[in-house]
Each structure stands twice: as C-alpha cells, then as structure tokens.
Enzyme design. Sequence first.
Site, PDB file in Angstrom:
ATOM      1  N   LYS A 142      43.036  45.583  30.412  1.00 36.75           N
ATOM      2  CA  LYS A 142      43.322  44.971  31.668  1.00 36.75           C
ATOM      3  C   LYS A 142      44.602  44.411  31.839  1.00 36.75           C
ATOM      4  O   LYS A 142      45.185  44.734  33.113  1.00 36.75           O
ATOM      5  CB  LYS A 142      42.258  43.670  31.688  1.00 36.75           C
ATOM      6  CG  LYS A 142      42.596  42.996  32.954  1.00 36.75           C
ATOM      7  CD  LYS A 142      41.972  41.357  32.702  1.00 36.75           C
ATOM      8  CE  LYS A 142      42.463  40.671  33.766  1.00 36.75           C
ATOM      9  NZ  LYS A 142      42.188  39.006  33.293  1.00 36.75           N
ATOM     10  N   ASP A 167      38.562  43.206  35.778  1.00 36.94           N
ATOM     11  CA  ASP A 167      38.423  41.644  35.819  1.00 36.94           C
ATOM     12  C   ASP A 167      36.921  41.218  35.985  1.00 36.94           C
ATOM     13  O   ASP A 167      35.932  42.232  36.113  1.00 36.94           O
ATOM     14  CB  ASP A 167      39.508  40.706  36.396  1.00 36.94           C
ATOM     15  CG  ASP A 167      39.214  40.834  37.929  1.00 36.94           C
ATOM     16  OD1 ASP A 167      38.354  41.722  38.497  1.00 36.94           O
ATOM     17  OD2 ASP A 167      40.106  40.119  38.504  1.00 36.94           O
TER      18      ASP A 167
END
Length: 328
Positions: A197, A215
């Site tokens: 991420k 997310d």
Amino acid sequence: MGSAGVTAAHNSAVGEQGPGTSPSEVPPSPEGKASTKKQALGRPAKPGTPATAAKAAKTAKAASPKPARTPKPESRLAMIRRARRINRELAEVYPYAHPELDFRNPFELLVATVLSAQTTDLRVNQTTPALFAAYPTPEAMAAAAPEHLEELIRPTGFFRAKSRSLLGLSQALCENFGGEVPGRIEDLVTLPGVGRKTANVVLGNAFGVPGITVDTHFGRLVRRFKWTEQEDPEKVEEEICAIFPKSEWTMLSHRVVFHGRRICHARKPACGACPIAPLCPSYGEGETDPDKARKLLKYEKGGQPGQRLSPPADYPGLPAPPLGAPAP
C-alpha cells in the site's frame, strides 16, 4: 292439406316431438348440428369429462400468481462495464482528486504515508511540518534521537512503533540506496514499515508509476460496488487491476478514496446524495432521504475544510487548519 297436416308439418320444422316419440328418435335440426360443432370446437363440455378437467387445470394454472423471477447474476463483462462507468462518473464528480498527504518530495511522501497508519491524513499533515523542519533528509532522520522523534510524531498515535520504522527506513535508504527513495516496488517493500500500500502511494504520486492503493476506504467501496469479494488487500489489488487499464490505477485509487471519505462512509453512507447511486448494487445500506443524506456529507462536499494544509490549486474546498488551530 288439412289442418292436422299443416300442424304436423310445422311441428316437424321446429323440431317438436310428436306424441310417443323419444328424444333419440328425433333427428337433429341444422341448428342443432351447428351447436354441437361449436361445442366440439371449444365451448364448455359437460362436467366430469376429461376435456373439462384439463381445461379447468389450465385455467387454474393461468390464474395462479407467477413466482417472482430471480434476477440473473451479473456477468463479468457487465460488471466490468459498470465498474468502468463508475470510474468515469467519479472522475466527473472529483476532477480535483489528489493524494491527501502534504509532501514536497518522495522522502516526505514516504514518511507521511508510514505515519498515516491508524490515523487520519489530517493529523499527519498537522504533524509533519515540525518533523520535516527537524529532519528534512534520510541522513538527518537516521541520526535522530529516538526520544525526540517519538515526541514529534506522538499526535499520530503508535508513535514508538512508527519511530522505529522511520529510523529503520531512513538508515536503509542511506545504506542501500544512496539516501534516495527507490522507484521500484521491489525495492520499496524491503524498507522497514513499508508494504505494498505504502509503496503504491509513493510510486503513483512521487514517480508517476501506476498502482492501486488498497486502504480501508478503497477496500470497503470496491466490495460495496461488487467489484470483488476479497478481504485481503493484495488479492483486492490483483482483482481490481484486472478490471481497469493500468493508466487508470492511480487516479482510480484517489477517486474511490475521495468518495469513501466524503459520501460513502463506513457507518452511514449518504446514499440519497450519492451521484452514482443508480450504478451501485449496495444502494440503500445508508440514508436514502436526500435532505438527511446531504447532512452527512464531509469535507468540501459538506462545506468543511479538507485534510491538507497545502492543497492543490484546483482544490475547491478550504485548507485544513494547523495543529492546535481551531477549524474555520
């Protein structure tokens, strides 16, 4: 002809029975034949015949309410077309979508993204000005006293673990990459505290390398949109990448996250104020009344400040206040 003969002829013409004549002995008249033919062609037969029973069953079947049809499952092709249309609609709703972390270079974005775990981008943006004033480079941060670093980043929460990550990644940048943030995901994920991420955020926004940022907002919305059923972030990333062209990955991430923060909230989505409601299979999970839904809108959609202290020039909302300052 006598009167008796005329009467007999008249009686015969209208089909009356003569004295002592049984019904079976009376020949059918032309009208009687026609009536029998009509009955054979569809008029009700006598009760109890097979034709009556069959017709009654057919009539009852036709009169009974038909069960509701189960909607056909959406094909993959239809889902992809719907997903890409949602992306186009979100591009019109959020033409100003952008990363909501303040940064001036790849190192600042890397540090800010690590700090953003388990907190808001707003709190990170309020914290990093003092942090980068004290430690503007990987070399400076690698030499920081842990206690001082912890104190600077305390407002972001989990400050001890985050301090260890910042010290570790700064030292790794100095030792392995000449003090520069690498531009490959294979290198970025070797840094302490950096996963896919964080790596995709840095690559997409500091280096222009397309990537999907999964997310909590992104994962929640793509499941509501029925683009995937996966929970694991890496599997979500893999499935979403297969739906959209690579050139769309970074901006798709921003648009979906923007929508999740402003309208499609976790606890109570503002369904009645959602511009893509007709395309959403989860419509109705939140507030559908338009007036009530509008009161749920956040950030610039609700007339409130955004998360960045230094937003892009085309951002239509208000800048966020510095740490300790009251919100406008």
